[in-house]
Design an enzyme around this catalytic site. Structure first.
Site, PDB file in Angstrom:
ATOM      1  CG  ASP A 103      -2.139   0.963   1.120  1.00  0.00           C
ATOM      2  OD1 ASP A 103      -2.450   1.205  -0.071  1.00  0.00           O
ATOM      3  OD2 ASP A 103      -2.244   1.136   2.259  1.00  0.00           O
ATOM      4  CG  HIS A 110      -4.747  10.829   2.604  1.00  0.00           C
ATOM      5  ND1 HIS A 110      -5.472  10.778   3.529  1.00  0.00           N
ATOM      6  CD2 HIS A 110      -3.567   9.465   3.259  1.00  0.00           C
ATOM      7  CE1 HIS A 110      -5.365   9.269   3.961  1.00  0.00           C
ATOM      8  NE2 HIS A 110      -4.479   9.224   4.103  1.00  0.00           N
ATOM      9  CD  GLU A 175      -6.044   4.205   4.415  1.00  0.00           C
ATOM     10  OE1 GLU A 175      -4.966   3.970   3.604  1.00  0.00           O
ATOM     11  OE2 GLU A 175      -5.999   5.082   5.347  1.00  0.00           O
ATOM     12  CD  GLU A 177      -5.583   3.003   0.034  1.00  0.00           C
ATOM     13  OE1 GLU A 177      -4.470   1.750  -0.828  1.00  0.00           O
ATOM     14  OE2 GLU A 177      -6.060   2.933   1.048  1.00  0.00           O
ATOM     15  CG  ASP A 209      -5.277  -0.435   3.409  1.00  0.00           C
ATOM     16  OD1 ASP A 209      -5.871  -1.902   3.344  1.00  0.00           O
ATOM     17  OD2 ASP A 209      -4.120  -0.150   3.373  1.00  0.00           O
ATOM     18  NE  ARG A 213      -7.508   6.397   9.618  1.00  0.00           N
ATOM     19  CZ  ARG A 213      -6.899   6.276   8.670  1.00  0.00           C
ATOM     20  NH1 ARG A 213      -5.810   5.726   8.539  1.00  0.00           N
ATOM     21  NH2 ARG A 213      -7.423   6.419   6.937  1.00  0.00           N
ATOM     22  CD  GLN A 216      -3.187   4.859  10.435  1.00  0.00           C
ATOM     23  OE1 GLN A 216      -4.146   4.729  10.256  1.00  0.00           O
ATOM     24  NE2 GLN A 216      -1.851   5.474   9.518  1.00  0.00           N
ATOM     25  CE  LYS A 229      -3.997   1.605   6.197  1.00  0.00           C
ATOM     26  NZ  LYS A 229      -4.594   1.960   5.720  1.00  0.00           N
ATOM     27  CB  THR A 233      -6.784  -4.661   1.816  1.00  0.00           C
ATOM     28  OG1 THR A 233      -5.998  -4.783   2.992  1.00  0.00           O
ATOM     29  CG2 THR A 233      -6.842  -4.294   1.004  1.00  0.00           C
ATOM     30  CD  GLU A 334      -7.664  13.074   4.255  1.00  0.00           C
ATOM     31  OE1 GLU A 334      -7.331  13.591   3.670  1.00  0.00           O
ATOM     32  OE2 GLU A 334      -8.266  11.430   4.004  1.00  0.00           O
TER      33      GLU A 334
END
Length: 385
Positions: A103, A110, A175, A177, A209, A213, A216, A229, A233, A334
């Protein structure tokens, strides 16, 4: 179901009702053409590529065969119609065996947002960010097909008072992607240059993904993402051939400073894509892939510049796709600014992060030269406890 029209021709693996063995199909409109049956019935020279019900043999076959198969299917859609079934009537399964998963972190918008949130007293971007496509190695074994339930993971996290707690993540995030599926491999010790990108990458899929948080934030210094993470996925069941995106290629944003020699690219591998993100049916963001700072060709070049070998079925993802404007961010981190500005859904409820029972859908489209859009499919997952 996604309507792919008659020119995109994405590949999938599917299982018919009452059967256990998968077949390979190609999407036409909202239907699937059973290539496993169609080519076997016709005794086609490439029938063996689809006999196993997986894209793995086709990926291994290389770009010349990819072109020949796609050309044959496009020219014979009418004749293949007898093997066409509604996609809604079959089970779409993981279309290839994921060999390795990487990844990246290729969106400047971002990365800047995350830097401001996680390092409010430091620079938004780390000193290396504009010199190389930052990435990390994930877990191939936790890549799952769209529709697979996502169990809320547990891990360590640091509370506001500084104490360390263990338990289910309270900040489960999405996420949005784009994933790139490698077909032709490479030899150990031989880097793949940017100009060879389309000789190795077969196609694209849509990726979510998932991220924890709070886990993380506690673990990522100094070695980056790990348990926050690696739990899941999700990928779309459709792999859109790179050839279908020829008309969506655009120049990427200007890179400043100029990258080092192995990352310099004369061919425009920016892509004019849009990712639409919905939570429980409410569209919360439309993220523009055209804003991505690093291109997939540069990602692949960086991934292999140390001599790391590619294998058929390798998957590398772009990292979260975010744009500069409001409603263009590819994560709830975000969109809610780490929970300080919760997002309002159509039912009046709000979300800082995902709750049990929430369903996330990410759909992608490509805008071709002339303005025509094509669908790239979607990836969906529902959170469970």
């Amino acid at each position: 179901m996604t309507d792919f029209g008659r020119t995109t021709l994405p590949y999938c693996s599917f299982v018919r009702p009452g059967e256990a063995r998968a077949r390979v199909g190609v999407g036409v409109g909202t239907d699937v053409v059973d290539l496993t049956a169609a080519l076997a019935t016709r005794g086609h020279a490439y029938a063996g590529l689809f006999a196993a019900g997986s894209l793995d043999p086709l990926l291994t076959a290389g770009p010349r065969t990819w072109h020949e198969v796609r050309t044959y299917v496009a020219a014979n859609l009418g004749a293949l119609a007898e093997h066409q079934v509604p996609a809604s009537g079959v089970e779409l399964v993981l279309p290839f065996e994921v060999a390795d998963y990487v990844d990246f972190y290729a969106s400047e918008h971002h990365a800047s947002n995350v830097g401001r949130l996680f390092r409010p007293d430091g620079d938004a971007l780390t000193p290396n960010w504009k010199h190389l496509p930052i990435g990390y190695h994930g877990r191939a074994g936790t890549v799952v097909v769209s529709g697979t339930p996502i169990r809320r993971p547990s891990g360590q996290m640091r509370e506001r008072d500084g104490t360390i707690a263990f338990g289910p993540t309270a900040k489960l995030d999405l996420e949005a992607e784009i994933g790139f599926v490698v077909g032709a491999g490479s030899s150990l010790g031989e880097p793949v240059p940017v100009e060879s990108f389309d000789q190795h990458v077969f196609g694209v899929c849509v990726v979510n993904d998932w991220s924890a948080r709070d886990v993380q934030a506690w673990e990522y210094v100094p070695l980056g993402p790990f348990l926050g993470k690696s739990f899941a996925t999700s990928v779309s069941p459709w792999v859109v051939p790179l050839a279908a995106l020829a008309g969506a290629r655009i120049d990427p944003p200007r890179r400043d400073p100029d990258p080092v020699a192995y990352l310099q690219d004369d061919e425009p591998w920016g892509l004019d894509l849009e990712l639409e993100i919905a939570v429980n049916g409410t569209v919360v963001s439309r993220a523009p892939y055209s804003e991505m700072y690093w291109t997939p060709a540069q990602m692949l070049a960086h991934l292999t510049v140390n001599g790391a070998a590619l294998r058929p079925g390798d998957l590398f993802a772009s990292g979260t796709v975010s744009g500069p404007g409001p409603g263009q961010q590819g994560s709830l981190l975000e969109l809610s600014w780490n929970g300080s500005r919760p997002v309002t859904l159509d039912d009046g409820s709000t979300r800082a992060f995902l709750l049990d029972g929430d369903r996330v859908t990410i759909a992608a489209t490509a805008r071709l030269a002339g303005g025509r859009r094509i669908a790239l499919g979607q990836v969906e997952g529902q959170v469970t406890s």
